[in-house]
Design a protein around this motif. Sequence first.
Motif, PDB file in Angstrom:
ATOM      1  N   LEU A 223       0.830  -1.198   0.000  1.00 45.33           N
ATOM      2  CA  LEU A 223       0.000   0.000   0.000  1.00 45.33           C
ATOM      3  C   LEU A 223       0.868   1.253   0.000  1.00 45.33           C
ATOM      4  O   LEU A 223       1.947   1.258   0.597  1.00 45.33           O
ATOM      5  CB  LEU A 223      -0.891   0.020   1.252  1.00 45.33           C
ATOM      6  CG  LEU A 223      -1.759  -1.211   1.504  1.00 45.33           C
ATOM      7  CD1 LEU A 223      -2.422  -1.104   2.868  1.00 45.33           C
ATOM      8  CD2 LEU A 223      -2.798  -1.365   0.397  1.00 45.33           C
ATOM      9  N   ALA A 224       0.363   2.295  -0.634  1.00 44.29           N
ATOM     10  CA  ALA A 224       1.028   3.600  -0.624  1.00 44.29           C
ATOM     11  C   ALA A 224      -0.008   4.644  -0.215  1.00 44.29           C
ATOM     12  O   ALA A 224      -1.045   4.764  -0.856  1.00 44.29           O
ATOM     13  CB  ALA A 224       1.603   3.924  -2.002  1.00 44.29           C
ATOM     14  N   GLY A 225       0.292   5.366   0.835  1.00 45.31           N
ATOM     15  CA  GLY A 225      -0.634   6.379   1.332  1.00 45.31           C
ATOM     16  C   GLY A 225       0.116   7.598   1.824  1.00 45.31           C
ATOM     17  O   GLY A 225      -0.088   8.048   2.943  1.00 45.31           O
ATOM     18  N   GLY A 226       1.013   8.106   0.998  1.00 46.98           N
ATOM     19  CA  GLY A 226       1.837   9.243   1.402  1.00 46.98           C
ATOM     20  C   GLY A 226       3.167   8.758   1.924  1.00 46.98           C
ATOM     21  O   GLY A 226       3.681   7.719   1.506  1.00 46.98           O
ATOM     22  N   CYS A 227       3.722   9.488   2.849  1.00 47.10           N
ATOM     23  CA  CYS A 227       5.022   9.164   3.432  1.00 47.10           C
ATOM     24  C   CYS A 227       5.003   7.769   4.065  1.00 47.10           C
ATOM     25  O   CYS A 227       4.124   7.466   4.871  1.00 47.10           O
ATOM     26  CB  CYS A 227       5.368  10.207   4.491  1.00 47.10           C
ATOM     27  SG  CYS A 227       6.844   9.821   5.421  1.00 47.10           S
TER      28      CYS A 227
ATOM     29  N   TYR B  49       4.056  10.433  -3.303  1.00 48.26           N
ATOM     30  CA  TYR B  49       3.136  10.441  -2.156  1.00 48.26           C
ATOM     31  C   TYR B  49       1.707  10.072  -2.553  1.00 48.26           C
ATOM     32  O   TYR B  49       0.776  10.308  -1.801  1.00 48.26           O
ATOM     33  CB  TYR B  49       3.150  11.809  -1.467  1.00 48.26           C
ATOM     34  CG  TYR B  49       4.513  12.176  -0.946  1.00 48.26           C
ATOM     35  CD1 TYR B  49       5.128  11.418   0.045  1.00 48.26           C
ATOM     36  CD2 TYR B  49       5.203  13.265  -1.453  1.00 48.26           C
ATOM     37  CE1 TYR B  49       6.386  11.740   0.517  1.00 48.26           C
ATOM     38  CE2 TYR B  49       6.467  13.606  -0.983  1.00 48.26           C
ATOM     39  CZ  TYR B  49       7.045  12.830  -0.001  1.00 48.26           C
ATOM     40  OH  TYR B  49       8.296  13.153   0.470  1.00 48.26           O
ATOM     41  N   ARG B  50       1.544   9.475  -3.728  1.00 44.98           N
ATOM     42  CA  ARG B  50       0.197   9.128  -4.192  1.00 44.98           C
ATOM     43  C   ARG B  50      -0.418   8.015  -3.349  1.00 44.98           C
ATOM     44  O   ARG B  50       0.280   7.267  -2.666  1.00 44.98           O
ATOM     45  CB  ARG B  50       0.229   8.717  -5.659  1.00 44.98           C
ATOM     46  CG  ARG B  50       0.966   7.426  -5.978  1.00 44.98           C
ATOM     47  CD  ARG B  50       1.027   7.259  -7.502  1.00 44.98           C
ATOM     48  NE  ARG B  50       1.731   6.085  -7.958  1.00 44.98           N
ATOM     49  CZ  ARG B  50       3.033   6.037  -8.211  1.00 44.98           C
ATOM     50  NH1 ARG B  50       3.794   7.096  -8.008  1.00 44.98           N
ATOM     51  NH2 ARG B  50       3.585   4.922  -8.660  1.00 44.98           N
ATOM     52  N   SER B  51      -1.722   7.933  -3.437  1.00 45.49           N
ATOM     53  CA  SER B  51      -2.481   6.874  -2.782  1.00 45.49           C
ATOM     54  C   SER B  51      -2.627   5.730  -3.776  1.00 45.49           C
ATOM     55  O   SER B  51      -3.135   5.927  -4.885  1.00 45.49           O
ATOM     56  CB  SER B  51      -3.858   7.412  -2.371  1.00 45.49           C
ATOM     57  OG  SER B  51      -4.657   6.379  -1.838  1.00 45.49           O
ATOM     58  N   ALA B  52      -2.168   4.537  -3.377  1.00 47.86           N
ATOM     59  CA  ALA B  52      -2.219   3.403  -4.303  1.00 47.86           C
ATOM     60  C   ALA B  52      -2.286   2.077  -3.556  1.00 47.86           C
ATOM     61  O   ALA B  52      -1.744   1.928  -2.465  1.00 47.86           O
ATOM     62  CB  ALA B  52      -0.999   3.414  -5.217  1.00 47.86           C
TER      63      ALA B  52
END
Length: 182
Positions: free
Chosen positions: A10-14, A97-100
């Motif tokens: 998961l990617a949710g910013g920093c 910093y994308r949401s993915a």
Amino acid sequence: MSEKIETAVLAGGCFWCTEAVFQRLKGVQSVVSGYTGGNIKNPAYREITTGRTGHAEAISITYDANQISFTELLEVFFATHDPTTLNQQGADRGTQYRSAIFFGNIEQKQLAEEFIQDLEDQKVFDKPIVTEVTPLGPFYKAEDYHQNYYNQNSSQGYCQFVINPKINKLTNKFTAKLKETA
């Protein structure tokens, strides 16, 4: 009951923020901060921060699916970051910093898409969700000083002002999902 070990990316910013949140959940065995979704091999942090590599700061979560489900991880994910801001979380701006959600199999893809659709149908957020649901490519572990960052630097300003509110939200909203502390 035997363990059913799975991985979610998961990617949710920093990644310091997302790592700190997911480390505290029952069933999560490890969280590794790293980079994925980009177009060069073995990127370094100094390259990621330019936003030109296409990578997102992400976390790889190893968890026991008999203790916490992928859907439960998504619940926490969407409750602890803003999935409506494109390439941004708070003051952190850029594609890194994308949401993915980087799915590792078709089941994760379907669950993620259904979860997002449910949030949209329920109008949980005032703006449309911009979270990417994309196939997982190579995941590169970030430099050692990024690992376990919050736990080792919780008195640092960024941790106090950016990560602590996320931890507080997690603690207040998901008490039953938290690991017991000594």
